[in-house]
Write a protein that holds these residues in place. Structure first.
Motif, PDB file in Angstrom:
ATOM      1  N   GLU A  95      33.067  15.581  73.218  1.00  0.00           N
ATOM      2  CA  GLU A  95      33.605  14.973  74.426  1.00  0.00           C
ATOM      3  C   GLU A  95      32.793  13.719  74.698  1.00  0.00           C
ATOM      4  O   GLU A  95      31.724  13.773  75.302  1.00  0.00           O
ATOM      5  CB  GLU A  95      33.502  15.923  75.627  1.00  0.00           C
ATOM      6  CG  GLU A  95      34.497  17.052  75.662  1.00  0.00           C
ATOM      7  CD  GLU A  95      35.916  16.612  75.962  1.00  0.00           C
ATOM      8  OE1 GLU A  95      36.103  15.498  76.515  1.00  0.00           O
ATOM      9  OE2 GLU A  95      36.850  17.371  75.649  1.00  0.00           O
ATOM     10  N   ASN A  96      33.287  12.599  74.230  1.00  0.00           N
ATOM     11  CA  ASN A  96      32.604  11.321  74.423  1.00  0.00           C
ATOM     12  C   ASN A  96      31.170  11.404  73.874  1.00  0.00           C
ATOM     13  O   ASN A  96      30.984  11.595  72.678  1.00  0.00           O
ATOM     14  CB  ASN A  96      32.637  10.935  75.901  1.00  0.00           C
ATOM     15  CG  ASN A  96      34.054  10.801  76.414  1.00  0.00           C
ATOM     16  OD1 ASN A  96      34.899  10.193  75.774  1.00  0.00           O
ATOM     17  ND2 ASN A  96      34.329  11.399  77.570  1.00  0.00           N
ATOM     18  N   ARG A  97      30.161  11.276  74.729  1.00  0.00           N
ATOM     19  CA  ARG A  97      28.767  11.276  74.257  1.00  0.00           C
ATOM     20  C   ARG A  97      28.215  12.682  74.002  1.00  0.00           C
ATOM     21  O   ARG A  97      27.074  12.830  73.556  1.00  0.00           O
ATOM     22  CB  ARG A  97      27.883  10.569  75.294  1.00  0.00           C
ATOM     23  CG  ARG A  97      28.233   9.104  75.539  1.00  0.00           C
ATOM     24  CD  ARG A  97      27.271   8.478  76.531  1.00  0.00           C
ATOM     25  NE  ARG A  97      27.391   9.069  77.869  1.00  0.00           N
ATOM     26  CZ  ARG A  97      26.475   9.866  78.412  1.00  0.00           C
ATOM     27  NH1 ARG A  97      25.368  10.176  77.754  1.00  0.00           N
ATOM     28  NH2 ARG A  97      26.644  10.344  79.642  1.00  0.00           N
ATOM     29  N   PHE A  98      29.010  13.691  74.301  1.00  0.00           N
ATOM     30  CA  PHE A  98      28.546  15.076  74.186  1.00  0.00           C
ATOM     31  C   PHE A  98      29.204  15.741  72.972  1.00  0.00           C
ATOM     32  O   PHE A  98      30.415  15.635  72.777  1.00  0.00           O
ATOM     33  CB  PHE A  98      28.906  15.861  75.450  1.00  0.00           C
ATOM     34  CG  PHE A  98      28.263  15.314  76.698  1.00  0.00           C
ATOM     35  CD1 PHE A  98      28.878  14.316  77.435  1.00  0.00           C
ATOM     36  CD2 PHE A  98      27.039  15.797  77.124  1.00  0.00           C
ATOM     37  CE1 PHE A  98      28.282  13.807  78.582  1.00  0.00           C
ATOM     38  CE2 PHE A  98      26.443  15.306  78.279  1.00  0.00           C
ATOM     39  CZ  PHE A  98      27.063  14.308  79.010  1.00  0.00           C
ATOM     40  N   SER A  99      28.413  16.412  72.190  1.00  0.00           N
ATOM     41  CA  SER A  99      28.941  17.149  71.046  1.00  0.00           C
ATOM     42  C   SER A  99      28.125  18.420  70.867  1.00  0.00           C
ATOM     43  O   SER A  99      27.007  18.533  71.377  1.00  0.00           O
ATOM     44  CB  SER A  99      28.898  16.301  69.771  1.00  0.00           C
ATOM     45  OG  SER A  99      27.563  15.951  69.470  1.00  0.00           O
ATOM     46  N   VAL A 100      28.722  19.372  70.165  1.00  0.00           N
ATOM     47  CA  VAL A 100      28.017  20.631  69.930  1.00  0.00           C
ATOM     48  C   VAL A 100      27.850  20.847  68.440  1.00  0.00           C
ATOM     49  O   VAL A 100      28.595  20.318  67.621  1.00  0.00           O
ATOM     50  CB  VAL A 100      28.750  21.838  70.564  1.00  0.00           C
ATOM     51  CG1 VAL A 100      28.842  21.679  72.072  1.00  0.00           C
ATOM     52  CG2 VAL A 100      30.122  22.034  69.937  1.00  0.00           C
ATOM     53  N   ASN A 101      26.852  21.652  68.124  1.00  0.00           N
ATOM     54  CA  ASN A 101      26.662  22.149  66.773  1.00  0.00           C
ATOM     55  C   ASN A 101      26.812  23.662  66.864  1.00  0.00           C
ATOM     56  O   ASN A 101      25.912  24.370  67.318  1.00  0.00           O
ATOM     57  CB  ASN A 101      25.285  21.778  66.241  1.00  0.00           C
ATOM     58  CG  ASN A 101      25.089  22.216  64.799  1.00  0.00           C
ATOM     59  OD1 ASN A 101      26.005  22.772  64.170  1.00  0.00           O
ATOM     60  ND2 ASN A 101      23.926  21.979  64.259  1.00  0.00           N
ATOM     61  N   PHE A 102      27.979  24.149  66.467  1.00  0.00           N
ATOM     62  CA  PHE A 102      28.320  25.558  66.576  1.00  0.00           C
ATOM     63  C   PHE A 102      28.102  26.221  65.223  1.00  0.00           C
ATOM     64  O   PHE A 102      28.776  25.895  64.247  1.00  0.00           O
ATOM     65  CB  PHE A 102      29.773  25.709  67.043  1.00  0.00           C
ATOM     66  CG  PHE A 102      30.285  27.119  67.052  1.00  0.00           C
ATOM     67  CD1 PHE A 102      31.539  27.413  66.522  1.00  0.00           C
ATOM     68  CD2 PHE A 102      29.535  28.148  67.603  1.00  0.00           C
ATOM     69  CE1 PHE A 102      32.033  28.706  66.530  1.00  0.00           C
ATOM     70  CE2 PHE A 102      30.023  29.452  67.612  1.00  0.00           C
ATOM     71  CZ  PHE A 102      31.272  29.732  67.073  1.00  0.00           C
ATOM     72  N   GLN A 103      27.174  27.130  65.175  1.00  0.00           N
ATOM     73  CA  GLN A 103      26.870  27.878  63.955  1.00  0.00           C
ATOM     74  C   GLN A 103      27.163  29.353  64.238  1.00  0.00           C
ATOM     75  O   GLN A 103      26.320  30.079  64.777  1.00  0.00           O
ATOM     76  CB  GLN A 103      25.400  27.692  63.568  1.00  0.00           C
ATOM     77  CG  GLN A 103      24.988  26.254  63.333  1.00  0.00           C
ATOM     78  CD  GLN A 103      25.556  25.704  62.050  1.00  0.00           C
ATOM     79  OE1 GLN A 103      25.748  26.436  61.075  1.00  0.00           O
ATOM     80  NE2 GLN A 103      25.849  24.400  62.041  1.00  0.00           N
ATOM     81  N   LYS A 104      28.374  29.783  63.875  1.00  0.00           N
ATOM     82  CA  LYS A 104      28.812  31.118  64.278  1.00  0.00           C
ATOM     83  C   LYS A 104      27.974  32.220  63.646  1.00  0.00           C
ATOM     84  O   LYS A 104      27.622  33.198  64.291  1.00  0.00           O
ATOM     85  CB  LYS A 104      30.296  31.315  63.925  1.00  0.00           C
ATOM     86  CG  LYS A 104      30.903  32.570  64.542  1.00  0.00           C
ATOM     87  CD  LYS A 104      32.411  32.622  64.347  1.00  0.00           C
ATOM     88  CE  LYS A 104      32.999  33.832  65.059  1.00  0.00           C
ATOM     89  NZ  LYS A 104      34.482  33.887  64.906  1.00  0.00           N
ATOM     90  N   ALA A 105      27.673  32.073  62.386  1.00  0.00           N
ATOM     91  CA  ALA A 105      26.898  33.117  61.698  1.00  0.00           C
ATOM     92  C   ALA A 105      25.501  33.245  62.300  1.00  0.00           C
ATOM     93  O   ALA A 105      24.973  34.347  62.447  1.00  0.00           O
ATOM     94  CB  ALA A 105      26.804  32.806  60.213  1.00  0.00           C
ATOM     95  N   ALA A 106      24.945  32.135  62.666  1.00  0.00           N
ATOM     96  CA  ALA A 106      23.600  32.134  63.262  1.00  0.00           C
ATOM     97  C   ALA A 106      23.647  32.384  64.756  1.00  0.00           C
ATOM     98  O   ALA A 106      22.595  32.535  65.393  1.00  0.00           O
ATOM     99  CB  ALA A 106      22.912  30.804  62.979  1.00  0.00           C
TER     100      ALA A 106
END
Lengths: 113, 115
Positions: free
Chosen positions: B61-72
């Motif tokens: 979302e614009n300047r915001f991003s996530v790093n989604f690591q489902k296994a971890a």
């Protein structure tokens, strides 16, 4: 127009009193909630209500009770207030059937003296 | 029961720099949602970003991003080009699908932005 509104924003009251916080949502959502934020900023669900089902967090004392006069309102009643009830209380709503995120009211800071 | 942990009580970032806020969660469910909410001094809870667990692509979302690591079971928030208005408490939250969308919150991270 405010989507989720709570009144009052601030409430100072004495121990032992009974008080209510009102909440209204104009989003047409099917589910409303009450959350408590303590002095350390920790947020915890208290109730979830969707017209058919009330889900109560088992840690919530029975002095707390939600009342829903209609689908757009979920008021929080608190009996025999205690010092430990001092916190910020947030109302929220969401459309569970469409998995929308929760929209929050501006919070009510309750201070019990 | 699900739990959400934010291991950084406080973070600071220089204006215009990038900062990453950490979040881990514990659940035995496979279908759920994750959120980051921002709470400025005004106390209002504002949704920053959401991620559906079934989606492999990380939300932005614009300047915001996530790093989604489902296994971890990790869900970090990256704020790029930080602005003074980003200063706030940030809460990571979990909601199980088909369970009423009740949120389980982490303990929060206070982000300070230095001019």
């Amino acid at each position: 127009d405010t989507a989720v509104s709570q009144t009052p924003k601030y409430l100072v009251t004495q121990m032992g009193n009974d008080k209510s916080i009102k909440c209204e949502q104009n989003l047409g959502h099917d589910t409303m909630y009450w959350y408590k934020q303590d002095s350390k900023k920790f947020l915890k669900i208290m109730f979830s209500y969707n017209n058919k089902e009330l889900i109560i967090n088992e840690t919530v004392p029975n002095r707390f009770s939600p009342k829903s006069p209609d689908k757009a309102h979920l008021n929080l009643h608190i009996n025999s207030l205690e010092l430990g009830d001092s916190a910020v209380y947030f109302c929220a709503s969401s459309q569970v059937s469409r998995n929308t995120e929760a929209f929050f009211g501006q919070g009510t800071r309750l201070t019990v003296v | 029961a699900q739990t959400v942990t934010q291991s950084q009580p406080e973070m600071s970032v220089q204006e215009a720099e990038t900062v990453t806020l950490s979040c881990t969660y514990d659940t035995s469910e496979s279908d759920y949602y994750l959120f980051w909410y921002k709470q400025p001094p005004s106390r209002q809870m504002i949704l920053v970003i959401r991620q559906e667990a079934y989606k492999q692509q990380n939300a932005t979302e614009n300047r915001f991003s996530v790093n989604f690591q489902k296994a971890a079971k990790s869900f970090s928030l990256k704020i790029s080009d930080s602005q003074l208005g980003d200063a706030a408490m940030y809460f990571c939250a979990y909601a199980q699908n088909n369970a009423g969308n009740m949120l389980t919150f982490g303990g929060g991270t206070r982000l300070m932005v230095k001019p």
